[in-house]
Design a protein around this motif. Structure first.
Motif, PDB file in Angstrom:
ATOM      1  N   ILE A   1       1.435  -1.275  -0.161  1.00 29.20           N
ATOM      2  CA  ILE A   1       0.145  -0.256  -0.110  1.00 29.20           C
ATOM      3  C   ILE A   1       0.827   1.461  -0.108  1.00 29.20           C
ATOM      4  CG2 ILE A   1      -1.523   1.068   1.035  1.00 29.20           C
ATOM      5  CD1 ILE A   1      -2.594  -0.926   2.291  1.00 29.20           C
ATOM      6  N   GLU A   2       0.427   2.204  -0.863  1.00 27.42           N
ATOM      7  CA  GLU A   2       1.592   3.436  -1.040  1.00 27.42           C
ATOM      8  C   GLU A   2       0.249   4.551  -0.600  1.00 27.42           C
ATOM      9  OE1 GLU A   2       5.215   5.621  -3.385  1.00 27.42           O
ATOM     10  OE2 GLU A   2       3.631   3.398  -4.102  1.00 27.42           O
ATOM     11  N   MET A   3       0.479   5.537  -0.188  1.00 29.19           N
ATOM     12  CA  MET A   3      -0.084   6.815   0.464  1.00 29.19           C
ATOM     13  C   MET A   3       0.445   7.890  -0.405  1.00 29.19           C
ATOM     14  SD  MET A   3      -1.823   6.039   4.015  1.00 29.19           S
ATOM     15  CE  MET A   3      -3.728   7.423   3.760  1.00 29.19           C
ATOM     16  N   LYS A   4      -0.168   8.553  -1.399  1.00 30.60           N
ATOM     17  CA  LYS A   4       1.254   9.361  -1.768  1.00 30.60           C
ATOM     18  C   LYS A   4       0.658  11.189  -1.298  1.00 30.60           C
ATOM     19  CE  LYS A   4       3.306   6.677  -5.256  1.00 30.60           C
ATOM     20  NZ  LYS A   4       2.713   6.248  -7.218  1.00 30.60           N
ATOM     21  N   ASN A   5       0.435  11.304  -1.041  1.00 30.72           N
ATOM     22  CA  ASN A   5       0.171  12.860  -0.754  1.00 30.72           C
ATOM     23  C   ASN A   5      -1.615  13.329  -0.094  1.00 30.72           C
ATOM     24  OD1 ASN A   5       2.413  14.592  -1.016  1.00 30.72           O
ATOM     25  ND2 ASN A   5       2.218  14.202  -3.335  1.00 30.72           N
ATOM     26  N   VAL A   6      -2.285  12.323   0.801  1.00 34.03           N
ATOM     27  CA  VAL A   6      -2.852  12.245   1.527  1.00 34.03           C
ATOM     28  C   VAL A   6      -3.614  13.185   2.016  1.00 34.03           C
ATOM     29  CG1 VAL A   6      -5.157  10.255   1.773  1.00 34.03           C
ATOM     30  CG2 VAL A   6      -3.320   9.772   0.130  1.00 34.03           C
ATOM     31  N   GLY A   7      -5.110  13.705   1.036  1.00 36.01           N
ATOM     32  CA  GLY A   7      -5.944  14.496   2.520  1.00 36.01           C
ATOM     33  C   GLY A   7      -7.434  14.058   2.201  1.00 36.01           C
ATOM     34  N   PHE A   8      -8.267  13.752   3.541  1.00 34.70           N
ATOM     35  CA  PHE A   8      -9.246  13.860   3.768  1.00 34.70           C
ATOM     36  C   PHE A   8     -10.473  14.278   4.289  1.00 34.70           C
ATOM     37  CE2 PHE A   8      -6.826  10.482   6.059  1.00 34.70           C
ATOM     38  CZ  PHE A   8      -7.234  10.075   6.993  1.00 34.70           C
ATOM     39  N   SER A   9     -11.959  14.437   4.011  1.00 32.84           N
ATOM     40  CA  SER A   9     -12.553  15.453   5.449  1.00 32.84           C
ATOM     41  C   SER A   9     -13.821  14.440   5.987  1.00 32.84           C
ATOM     42  CB  SER A   9     -12.991  16.282   4.824  1.00 32.84           C
ATOM     43  OG  SER A   9     -13.837  15.761   3.578  1.00 32.84           O
ATOM     44  N   LYS A  10     -14.018  14.274   6.829  1.00 34.37           N
ATOM     45  CA  LYS A  10     -15.015  13.614   7.352  1.00 34.37           C
ATOM     46  C   LYS A  10     -15.891  14.325   8.136  1.00 34.37           C
ATOM     47  CE  LYS A  10     -16.239   9.717  10.535  1.00 34.37           C
ATOM     48  NZ  LYS A  10     -15.295   8.140  11.165  1.00 34.37           N
ATOM     49  N   ASN A  11     -17.192  13.912   8.165  1.00 33.44           N
ATOM     50  CA  ASN A  11     -18.037  15.195   8.822  1.00 33.44           C
ATOM     51  C   ASN A  11     -17.964  16.194   8.255  1.00 33.44           C
ATOM     52  OD1 ASN A  11     -19.510  12.900   9.553  1.00 33.44           O
ATOM     53  ND2 ASN A  11     -18.184  12.562  11.614  1.00 33.44           N
ATOM     54  N   GLY A  12     -17.722  16.760   7.029  1.00 32.34           N
ATOM     55  CA  GLY A  12     -17.415  17.831   7.267  1.00 32.34           C
ATOM     56  C   GLY A  12     -15.958  19.045   7.631  1.00 32.34           C
ATOM     57  N   THR A  13     -14.942  17.952   7.827  1.00 34.90           N
ATOM     58  CA  THR A  13     -13.618  18.572   9.038  1.00 34.90           C
ATOM     59  C   THR A  13     -12.427  18.244   7.977  1.00 34.90           C
ATOM     60  OG1 THR A  13     -14.747  18.961  10.941  1.00 34.90           O
ATOM     61  CG2 THR A  13     -12.258  18.075  10.807  1.00 34.90           C
ATOM     62  N   SER A  14     -11.566  18.533   7.651  1.00 38.56           N
ATOM     63  CA  SER A  14     -10.230  17.590   6.746  1.00 38.56           C
ATOM     64  C   SER A  14      -9.186  17.169   7.999  1.00 38.56           C
ATOM     65  CB  SER A  14      -9.552  19.156   6.000  1.00 38.56           C
ATOM     66  OG  SER A  14     -10.727  19.421   5.286  1.00 38.56           O
ATOM     67  N   HIS A  15      -8.988  16.395   7.288  1.00 39.79           N
ATOM     68  CA  HIS A  15      -7.464  16.086   8.352  1.00 39.79           C
ATOM     69  C   HIS A  15      -6.944  15.504   7.785  1.00 39.79           C
ATOM     70  CE1 HIS A  15     -10.949  14.870  11.410  1.00 39.79           C
ATOM     71  NE2 HIS A  15     -11.457  15.260  10.348  1.00 39.79           N
ATOM     72  N   PHE A  16      -5.501  15.077   7.530  1.00 36.49           N
ATOM     73  CA  PHE A  16      -4.296  14.720   7.020  1.00 36.49           C
ATOM     74  C   PHE A  16      -4.398  15.120   5.614  1.00 36.49           C
ATOM     75  CE2 PHE A  16      -5.474  10.924  10.002  1.00 36.49           C
ATOM     76  CZ  PHE A  16      -4.104  10.706  10.777  1.00 36.49           C
ATOM     77  N   GLU A  17      -3.594  16.568   6.082  1.00 35.12           N
ATOM     78  CA  GLU A  17      -2.758  16.809   4.731  1.00 35.12           C
ATOM     79  C   GLU A  17      -1.738  16.492   4.175  1.00 35.12           C
ATOM     80  OE1 GLU A  17      -4.527  19.268   2.858  1.00 35.12           O
ATOM     81  OE2 GLU A  17      -6.605  19.205   4.568  1.00 35.12           O
ATOM     82  N   ASN A  18      -1.532  15.696   3.402  1.00 37.68           N
ATOM     83  CA  ASN A  18      -0.160  15.985   2.097  1.00 37.68           C
ATOM     84  C   ASN A  18      -0.053  14.903   3.219  1.00 37.68           C
ATOM     85  OD1 ASN A  18      -1.178  17.721   0.057  1.00 37.68           O
ATOM     86  ND2 ASN A  18      -0.293  18.738   1.795  1.00 37.68           N
ATOM     87  N   ILE A  19      -0.340  13.181   3.777  1.00 39.65           N
ATOM     88  CA  ILE A  19       0.497  12.280   4.076  1.00 39.65           C
ATOM     89  C   ILE A  19       0.928  11.442   3.492  1.00 39.65           C
ATOM     90  CG2 ILE A  19      -1.533  10.894   3.970  1.00 39.65           C
ATOM     91  CD1 ILE A  19      -0.981   9.597   6.929  1.00 39.65           C
ATOM     92  N   ASN A  20       1.577  11.095   3.133  1.00 44.35           N
ATOM     93  CA  ASN A  20       2.709  10.135   2.315  1.00 44.35           C
ATOM     94  C   ASN A  20       3.255   8.898   3.487  1.00 44.35           C
ATOM     95  OD1 ASN A  20       3.268  11.612  -0.315  1.00 44.35           O
ATOM     96  ND2 ASN A  20       3.638  12.626   1.339  1.00 44.35           N
ATOM     97  N   TRP A  21       2.889   7.365   3.377  1.00 46.05           N
ATOM     98  CA  TRP A  21       2.848   6.400   3.882  1.00 46.05           C
ATOM     99  C   TRP A  21       2.864   5.138   3.289  1.00 46.05           C
ATOM    100  CZ3 TRP A  21      -0.927   3.633   7.667  1.00 46.05           C
ATOM    101  CH2 TRP A  21      -0.198   2.537   8.440  1.00 46.05           C
ATOM    102  N   THR A  22       4.170   4.143   3.452  1.00 45.11           N
ATOM    103  CA  THR A  22       4.405   3.100   2.379  1.00 45.11           C
ATOM    104  C   THR A  22       4.468   2.066   3.500  1.00 45.11           C
ATOM    105  OG1 THR A  22       5.671   4.170   0.482  1.00 45.11           O
ATOM    106  CG2 THR A  22       5.870   1.614   0.475  1.00 45.11           C
ATOM    107  N   ILE A  23       3.549   0.669   2.907  1.00 48.29           N
ATOM    108  CA  ILE A  23       3.218  -0.630   3.956  1.00 48.29           C
ATOM    109  C   ILE A  23       4.126  -1.729   2.399  1.00 48.29           C
ATOM    110  CG2 ILE A  23       2.166  -2.013   4.633  1.00 48.29           C
ATOM    111  CD1 ILE A  23       0.353   0.301   5.560  1.00 48.29           C
ATOM    112  N   ARG A  24       4.901  -1.844   2.718  1.00 55.93           N
ATOM    113  CA  ARG A  24       5.923  -3.383   2.409  1.00 55.93           C
ATOM    114  C   ARG A  24       5.755  -4.841   2.944  1.00 55.93           C
ATOM    115  NH1 ARG A  24       9.248  -0.590  -1.326  1.00 55.93           N
ATOM    116  NH2 ARG A  24       9.918   1.303  -0.465  1.00 55.93           N
ATOM    117  N   GLN A  25       5.813  -5.579   1.315  1.00 48.49           N
ATOM    118  CA  GLN A  25       5.323  -6.686   2.049  1.00 48.49           C
ATOM    119  C   GLN A  25       6.406  -7.533   3.041  1.00 48.49           C
ATOM    120  OE1 GLN A  25       6.036  -9.425  -0.721  1.00 48.49           O
ATOM    121  NE2 GLN A  25       4.673 -10.846  -0.761  1.00 48.49           N
TER     122      GLN A  25
END
Length: 486
Positions: free
Chosen positions: A8-32
């Motif tokens: 799994i690779e997250m690239k510059n991820v941002g998301f919102s829930k219930n109208g509130t923004s969370h995790f601006e520009n998160i980058n994270w890699t999970i390897r085997q």
């Protein structure tokens, strides 16, 4: 050395829930061959991150790249390879909002609830999870009647039955007895060895399964640290704290305590509780005098929840037993509200039944009226107590937040406040620190020391010896429904 394949690779991820923004520009890699702990205090964003991974939250920017299909060459849904265990959830199979709290202690009123067998489905593991987690005898039992520890075991087994490629667990060890924790860690290590990637969300920074290789530490929906477990341990330091309880000292020590003019808080004489042929409490005798402080312990399914339900006036079988509460024989005219007004109460099972859209302040305030909803206007004195408790924990901004939209650990803190608001003469805390961060637990412990005057009676339930407050000097052990003073 060649790096392991990316899962799994997250690239510059941002998301919102219930109208509130969370995790601006998160980058994270999970390897085997990696397994991760996602650590952080209550409200750090651990559960939000997990929900983003499983597709429950809309990604507003960036991308999450799943590489699992690269190994089997087929298209997939996220649910095909991911199992997620969140013990606060209501699934489409079972929803606590359809039931009232005392219903779980009645013999027949939950007959329409699904059984454990129905909840688990027809999957068969390649090793006997039912036996390992000791749920064989629970399979035909109504799911609603399970204790907190039993519920957690069943949810763990359900997730493990999927043999997922990615297993995400939100604080899975809390509520489990010592033997179950040992078995759980063994199974997690075995799954990791067979190729399952583990993602463990926790407020704690210790007691990780041996298979954990990496740590992602979060704070305020930002990455504070990402790296190997060894690097995390080297940089970890124990924060020092300077906490005073001056805001609440007068309230606990000088204010009036409701109806504390009793000598014996509890006297059980040869008590037996059965549901059908299932014997929960066996010939139990126990006396607690006013001012005594007890720890109640025992393995999952030992009968602790049932025992507490007899004390807190939630179990109708109390009327057929020889039980003395607050110097009065049960069934001699006192109402359940006469009993409850003397008791401050917190338990994992009670937590599950707060499902309405109340604010955190309203939920905490229900401790004044001993119900799951606020049925009257608060007095100025009651509002002042709430203000002091929220200020003590530095969560004044939580008052108007919706209870169901804060983290599980934060919810547990609100219910801890609920148990104390009326300054009860008898306090029952059943696994009170589940899901709480270490600094919050320390504040709770200091507050309990202020609360614990010589006249206060306390029962503290835990599987963790390190959580037992220093002022507790008596112990009652329950196993297979039989009690022993130790």
């Amino acid at each position: 050395m060649q790096k392991e394949k990316v899962l799994i690779e997250m690239k510059n991820v941002g998301f919102s829930k219930n109208g509130t923004s969370h995790f601006e520009n998160i980058n994270w890699t999970i390897r085997q061959n990696e397994s991760w702990v996602v650590a952080g205090p209550n409200g750090a964003g651990k559960t939000l991150l997990a929900e983003a991974i499983i597709g429950n939250i809309f990604i507003s920017k960036g991308s999450i790249d799943y590489r699992f299909n690269r190994f089997d060459g087929r298209y997939f849904r996220i649910s095909d390879f991911v199992a997620y265990i969140s013990f606060a959830e209501n699934s489409n199979q079972f929803n606590y909002s359809k039931y009232y709290y005392q219903q779980r202690f009645n013999a027949t009123e939950s007959d329409d609830s699904i059984t454990v067998r129905e909840f688990l489905g027809d999957s068969s593991p390649d090793y006997n999870l039912f036996e390992i987690f000791e749920i064989d005898e629970l399979l035909d039992k109504a799911f609603i009647k399970l204790s907190n520890g039993q519920t957690r075991k069943v949810r763990l087994v359900k997730a493990l039955l999927k043999n997922p490629k990615l297993l995400i667990m939100d604080d899975p060890l809390i509520g489990l007895d010592v033997e179950s924790r040992k078995n759980f860690k063994s199974i997690i290590n075995r799954l990791h060895a067979k190729g399952t990637t583990i993602l463990l969300l926790t407020t704690a920074k210790t007691e990780f399964p041996e298979c954990i290789t990496h740590v992602l530490e979060l704070e305020h929906c930002r990455i504070k640290f990402s790296g190997t477990l060894n690097d995390f341990k080297r940089r970890a330091t124990k924060a020092t704290m300077n906490i005073t309880g001056s805001l609440l000292k007068d309230f606990f020590n000088n204010q009036s305590i409701p109806s504390q003019n009793f000598q014996v808080a509890i006297r059980f004489s040869d008590v037996n509780i059965k549901y059908g042929e299932n014997h929960i409490i066996r010939n139990l005798s126990w006396e607690i005098k006013r001012g005594e402080k007890w720890v109640l312990s025992g393995p999952n399914g030992a009968g602790k929840s049932t025992l507490l339900s007899l004390i807190n006036a939630d179990n109708p079988q109390a009327y057929s037993q020889d039980i003395l509460l607050f110097d009065k024989q049960r069934g001699t005219g006192e109402s359940i509200w006469d009993i409850k007004k003397k008791i401050g109460y917190l338990s994992p099972e009670l937590h599950l039944y707060f499902r309405s859209d109340m604010t955190c302040e309203e939920v905490a305030a229900t401790g004044f009226v001993d119900t799951l909803f606020l049925n009257r206007t608060l007095t100025s004195a009651e509002k002042d107590v709430l203000n002091k408790l929220f200020e003590y924990f530095k969560i004044e901004d939580f008052k108007e937040k919706t209870f169901l939209r804060i983290s599980v650990g934060q919810q547990r803190l609100i219910l801890f406040i609920r148990a104390l608001v009326k300054n009860p003469p008898f306090l029952i805390l059943d696994e009170p620190f589940q899901g709480m961060a270490d600094d919050v637990i320390e504040k709770c412990q200091k507050l309990l020391h202020l609360f614990s005057s010589p006249s206060k009676t306390i029962i503290f339930v835990t599987h963790e010896k390190g959580e037992i407050p220093e002022f507790i000097d008596k112990a009652f052990y329950l196993k297979e429904g039989k009690g022993t003073i130790i």
